[in-house]
Design a protein around this motif. Structure first.
Motif, PDB file in Angstrom:
ATOM      1  N   PRO B  47       0.691  -1.350  -0.170  1.00  0.00           N
ATOM      2  CA  PRO B  47      -0.007  -0.047   0.015  1.00  0.00           C
ATOM      3  C   PRO B  47       1.278   1.359   0.427  1.00  0.00           C
ATOM      4  N   MET B  48       0.366   2.491  -0.313  1.00  0.00           N
ATOM      5  CA  MET B  48       0.962   3.741  -0.164  1.00  0.00           C
ATOM      6  C   MET B  48      -0.017   4.616   0.388  1.00  0.00           C
ATOM      7  N   PRO B  49       0.835   5.879   1.143  1.00  0.00           N
ATOM      8  CA  PRO B  49       0.012   6.659   1.234  1.00  0.00           C
ATOM      9  C   PRO B  49      -0.759   7.364   0.275  1.00  0.00           C
ATOM     10  N   GLY B  50      -1.773   8.713   0.017  1.00  0.00           N
ATOM     11  CA  GLY B  50      -2.624   9.449  -0.052  1.00  0.00           C
ATOM     12  C   GLY B  50      -1.435  10.437  -0.271  1.00  0.00           C
ATOM     13  N   TRP B  51      -0.990  10.798   0.052  1.00  0.00           N
ATOM     14  CA  TRP B  51      -0.374  12.237   0.252  1.00  0.00           C
ATOM     15  C   TRP B  51       0.686  12.072  -0.983  1.00  0.00           C
ATOM     16  N   TYR B  52       1.537  10.558  -1.257  1.00  0.00           N
ATOM     17  CA  TYR B  52       2.008  10.357  -1.668  1.00  0.00           C
ATOM     18  C   TYR B  52       1.754  10.629  -3.735  1.00  0.00           C
ATOM     19  N   LEU B  53       0.904  10.717  -3.737  1.00  0.00           N
ATOM     20  CA  LEU B  53       0.815  10.352  -4.708  1.00  0.00           C
ATOM     21  C   LEU B  53       0.277  11.925  -5.395  1.00  0.00           C
ATOM     22  N   ALA B  54       0.042  12.349  -4.204  1.00  0.00           N
ATOM     23  CA  ALA B  54      -0.182  14.724  -4.584  1.00  0.00           C
ATOM     24  C   ALA B  54       0.446  15.323  -4.609  1.00  0.00           C
ATOM     25  N   GLY B 156      -2.483   6.147  -9.744  1.00  0.00           N
ATOM     26  CA  GLY B 156      -2.245   5.807  -8.719  1.00  0.00           C
ATOM     27  C   GLY B 156      -3.201   5.672  -7.431  1.00  0.00           C
ATOM     28  N   THR B 157      -4.437   6.264  -7.889  1.00  0.00           N
ATOM     29  CA  THR B 157      -5.836   5.779  -7.127  1.00  0.00           C
ATOM     30  C   THR B 157      -6.530   4.237  -7.932  1.00  0.00           C
ATOM     31  N   VAL B 158      -6.202   3.857  -8.693  1.00  0.00           N
ATOM     32  CA  VAL B 158      -6.402   2.067  -9.678  1.00  0.00           C
ATOM     33  C   VAL B 158      -5.261   1.769  -8.319  1.00  0.00           C
ATOM     34  N   TYR B 159      -4.247   1.920  -8.265  1.00  0.00           N
ATOM     35  CA  TYR B 159      -3.904   1.346  -7.544  1.00  0.00           C
ATOM     36  C   TYR B 159      -3.500   1.102  -6.062  1.00  0.00           C
ATOM     37  N   ARG B 160      -4.370   2.115  -5.787  1.00  0.00           N
ATOM     38  CA  ARG B 160      -4.262   2.096  -3.943  1.00  0.00           C
ATOM     39  C   ARG B 160      -5.529   1.948  -3.639  1.00  0.00           C
ATOM     40  N   ARG B 161      -6.628   1.639  -4.958  1.00  0.00           N
ATOM     41  CA  ARG B 161      -8.016   0.685  -4.419  1.00  0.00           C
ATOM     42  C   ARG B 161      -7.300  -0.723  -4.679  1.00  0.00           C
ATOM     43  N   ARG B 162      -6.489  -0.855  -5.726  1.00  0.00           N
ATOM     44  CA  ARG B 162      -6.666  -2.184  -5.997  1.00  0.00           C
ATOM     45  C   ARG B 162      -5.930  -2.779  -4.411  1.00  0.00           C
ATOM     46  N   PHE B 163      -4.756  -2.167  -4.096  1.00  0.00           N
ATOM     47  CA  PHE B 163      -3.689  -2.897  -2.889  1.00  0.00           C
ATOM     48  C   PHE B 163      -3.771  -2.209  -1.900  1.00  0.00           C
ATOM     49  N   SER B 164      -5.142  -1.994  -1.322  1.00  0.00           N
ATOM     50  CA  SER B 164      -4.964  -1.335  -0.014  1.00  0.00           C
ATOM     51  C   SER B 164      -4.755  -1.916   1.195  1.00  0.00           C
ATOM     52  N   HIS B 165      -5.110  -3.407   1.123  1.00  0.00           N
ATOM     53  CA  HIS B 165      -5.246  -4.736   1.713  1.00  0.00           C
ATOM     54  C   HIS B 165      -5.977  -4.306   3.071  1.00  0.00           C
ATOM     55  N   GLY B 166      -6.343  -2.648   3.162  1.00  0.00           N
ATOM     56  CA  GLY B 166      -7.954  -2.460   4.354  1.00  0.00           C
ATOM     57  C   GLY B 166      -6.690  -1.387   4.460  1.00  0.00           C
ATOM     58  N   LYS B 167      -5.498  -1.126   4.267  1.00  0.00           N
ATOM     59  CA  LYS B 167      -5.305  -0.015   5.062  1.00  0.00           C
ATOM     60  C   LYS B 167      -5.071   1.268   4.568  1.00  0.00           C
ATOM     61  N   ARG B 168      -4.956   2.169   5.426  1.00  0.00           N
ATOM     62  CA  ARG B 168      -5.261   3.863   4.478  1.00  0.00           C
ATOM     63  C   ARG B 168      -5.751   4.208   4.102  1.00  0.00           C
TER      64      ARG B 168
END
Lengths: 104, 168
Positions: B47-54, B156-168
């Motif tokens: 997972p990657m933090p939301g602020w990272y993409l921005a 990045g948003t697509v990646y985060r939705r797919r690989f959030s693993h329930g985190k962040r």
């Protein structure tokens, strides 16, 4: 992942096949090591339940455990041994073979 | 066909520990393989933090915007170059700290081909701007910077939705 499977000899492993242990081996297969706490979080197992599974894998020689310090805390790093990687790859190949035979 | 209750999180896997190749159905094998694949993907794609993409999008756009500056005086050019270097270092540090550092993991087996391919795609934006700017004007830097920033946010948003693993 598929290419590693193809190189392994298909060999069903009842020890690995158990759902939690399969997940543990699968996650370990893509890294040189994962910390105990991270495995516990991903599998949602309690520490004692996870320890039991890891003990079974360790007794079979499939995993190695290493204690180290990170951020001033003692941590346990779990990694698949070469034997464990081979066993996991062989088990994946056996599963693929079962699927292929059913489709044939 | 053998049916067994899926063991709960705390129960040892007694119901499946004595299974053999012969007793596994194709459906069970398929489900097991899918589960294994999912876990492997979850290790590879942290997972990657939301602020990272921005942050990535903003820094990259700033780099492109600096390149769009035309007619700069000598000292402005120095400031421009220094700023570009600092932003490039910031991007490298950010990517290294977030994308390639995973606390709790040792040497994730990164699949380099997708990473290189995405790098080539990203590199196409500045290369196109460098080629087109002398022909059509430096505004192409702003456009390409905006497009690349948008691509990063969308992918990045697509990646985060797919690989959030329930985190962040």
């Amino acid at each position: 992942m598929a290419s590693a499977d193809q190189a392994a000899e298909a060999r069903f492993d009842p020890l690995i096949h158990a759902p939690h242990r399969l997940r543990i081996c699968a996650m370990l297969s893509q890294a040189d090591g994962i910390e105990f706490a991270e495995i516990a979080e991903r599998t949602e197992l309690s520490k004692s339940a996870l320890s039991k599974h890891l003990s079974q894998l360790a007794d079979a020689g499939y995993i190695a455990e290493e204690t180290f310090v990170r951020a001033k805390r003692s941590r346990l790093m779990i990694s698949l041994t070469p034997t464990g990687r081979e066993a996991y790859a062989g088990h994946r190949q056996a599963l693929a073979q079962i699927i292929a035979e059913a489709g044939a | 066909m053998e049916t067994s209750k899926q063991p709960g999180p705390e129960e040892p896997d007694k119901t499946t520990s004595n299974k053999s190749h012969a007793s596994i159905s194709a459906d069970e094998a398929r489900a097991a393989l899918q589960q294994a694949d999912a876990e492997e993907h979850a290790t590879l794609n942290r997972p990657m933090p939301g602020w990272y993409l921005a942050a990535l999008a903003i820094i990259l756009f700033a780099i492109f915007a600096l390149n769009a500056i035309d007619g700069a005086t000598a000292w402005m050019r120095v400031v421009q170059v220094v700023a570009l270097i600092l932003l490039a270092v910031a991007i490298g540090a950010l990517v290294g700290a977030v994308s390639f550092t995973h606390p709790g993991y040792r040497n994730v087996h990164i699949k380099w081909l997708p990473a290189v391919l995405w790098g080539v795609v990203a590199a196409a934006f500045p290369v196109c701007a460098m080629i087109l700017a002398p022909l059509i004007g430096s505004w192409i830097w702003l456009l390409n910077g905006a497009l690349l920033a948008l691509l990063i946010v969308v992918v990045g948003t697509v990646y985060r939705r797919r690989f959030s693993h329930g985190k962040r």
